[in-house]
Write an enzyme that holds these catalytic residues in place. Structure first.
Site, mmCIF file in Angstrom:
data_model
loop_
_atom_site.group_PDB
_atom_site.id
_atom_site.type_symbol
_atom_site.label_atom_id
_atom_site.label_comp_id
_atom_site.label_asym_id
_atom_site.label_seq_id
_atom_site.Cartn_x
_atom_site.Cartn_y
_atom_site.Cartn_z
ATOM 1 N N SER A 73 0.852 -1.197 0.000
ATOM 2 C CA SER A 73 0.000 0.000 0.000
ATOM 3 C C SER A 73 0.882 1.240 0.000
ATOM 4 O O SER A 73 2.018 1.212 0.478
ATOM 5 C CB SER A 73 -0.891 0.014 1.247
ATOM 6 O OG SER A 73 -1.555 1.261 1.384
ATOM 7 N N TYR B 219 -2.124 -0.262 10.528
ATOM 8 C CA TYR B 219 -2.182 -0.626 9.108
ATOM 9 C C TYR B 219 -0.939 -0.121 8.377
ATOM 10 O O TYR B 219 -0.302 -0.864 7.623
ATOM 11 C CB TYR B 219 -3.441 -0.043 8.473
ATOM 12 C CG TYR B 219 -3.561 -0.323 6.992
ATOM 13 C CD1 TYR B 219 -3.998 -1.563 6.535
ATOM 14 C CD2 TYR B 219 -3.233 0.649 6.040
ATOM 15 C CE1 TYR B 219 -4.107 -1.828 5.186
ATOM 16 C CE2 TYR B 219 -3.338 0.390 4.686
ATOM 17 C CZ TYR B 219 -3.768 -0.854 4.262
ATOM 18 O OH TYR B 219 -3.858 -1.117 2.918
ATOM 19 N N LYS C 67 1.973 -2.529 6.513
ATOM 20 C CA LYS C 67 2.309 -2.485 5.094
ATOM 21 C C LYS C 67 3.775 -2.107 4.876
ATOM 22 O O LYS C 67 4.424 -2.584 3.936
ATOM 23 C CB LYS C 67 1.374 -1.519 4.365
ATOM 24 C CG LYS C 67 -0.065 -2.016 4.276
ATOM 25 C CD LYS C 67 -0.167 -3.352 3.541
ATOM 26 C CE LYS C 67 -1.611 -3.789 3.334
ATOM 27 N NZ LYS C 67 -1.709 -5.053 2.566
#
Length: 281
Positions: free
Chosen positions: A174, A189, A193
């Site tokens: 991402s 998150y 990533k």
């Protein structure tokens, strides 16, 4: 350590993208980005296994059947798999290689399954923070590790023929691995990533004899994951993207085919950012 060369670099360029005869496995392949990746790989000629967790089994089988029907009956098979479980992932990879690949062959692994949530760091519950890494990092590694074992086995089996083994692992990362998104709070998150990207780079070096390992880092993609966010957030994000629009999931499938195919034969350890310019300003 030797990175496998392109089998015929002087061939016409479109032939470099051909996946005919290849077998691919896509985790989280029943919806969103994963579904379009599976579609693209199948359209390029690959036989494809897709995994799912929460999709009803009958729906997953129907998705696989539609992909197969749209591509001349090419083999597409769905497997229920909990990527948090190393044993479950290993069993699924071996089953896919045996049943979809025929004779235990596997050529491409796309570790795409992932989760996201927005929680302020001060308030993050321990179990949810751990769950984020368990799926986005651990689950991706279990899939890559299981596939790598198949790839290494194939390399050794192919050794006597002198044929280099050209397997490919692709992690769905991402842009959040590169920047800190606003206004949402998503430290777990983002960190997961970022870890995934560096994991991929590390594996690219360690496994160079039998596989290339690359990452794709999408920006804002029009999936169910994006739809759950408030309208005001979506409006702000749109203003922050120089391209002034979000990406359709199908716009990503060509990049995955590129990394899965011989067209990217000298590319390993790369993080391909596809974000409409979002990370540039």
């Amino acid at each position: 350590m030797v990175l496998a060369p392109h089998p015929n670099p002087d061939a016409t360029v479109l032939s470099h993208f051909d996946l005919t005869g290849k077998t691919a496995l896509v985790t989280g392949g029943c919806r969103g980005i994963g579904l379009e990746v599976a579609r693209g790989l199948c359209e390029a000629g690959a036989q494809v296994a897709i995994t799912y967790t929460s999709t009803p089994p009958a729906d997953a089988d129907a998705i696989a059947a539609r992909l197969s029907s749209a591509n001349g009956g090419r083999t597409v098979k769905a497997y229920k798999c909990n990527v948090r479980s190393r044993a479950d992932v290993e069993a699924t990879v071996e089953a896919a290689a045996r049943e979809v690949g025929g004779g235990g062959r596997l050529d491409v692994l796309v570790a795409n399954a992932g989760i996201a949530e927005n929680v302020a760091a001060l308030d993050y519950p321990e179990d949810r923070f751990r769950a984020m890494f368990d799926v986005n990092v651990n689950g991706a590694f279990w899939a890559a590790q299981a596939a790598a074992r198949v790839f290494e086995r194939q390399m050794k089996a192919d050794g006597d023929s002198g044929k280099p083994h050209r397997a490919s692992i692709i992690f769905t990362a991402s842009v959040s691995a590169t920047l800190v998104n606003i206004p949402q709070k998503q430290a777990a998150y983002n960190a997961s990533k970022a870890a995934l990207v560096h994991l991929g780079k590390s594996l690219a070096v360690e496994w160079v004899d039998f596989a290339r390992v690359n990452m794709i880092s999408p920006g804002f993609i029009e999936t169910e994951m994006l739809d759950v966010h408030p309208t005001e957030w979506r409006s702000q994000w749109n203003e922050m993207v120089p391209g002034r629009r979000f990406c359709k999931p199908a716009e990503l499938k060509g990049a995955y085919v590129f990394l899965a195919s011989d067209a990217s034969s000298y590319m390993t350890g790369a993080d391909l950012i596809i974000d409409g310019g979002y990370t540039l300003p």
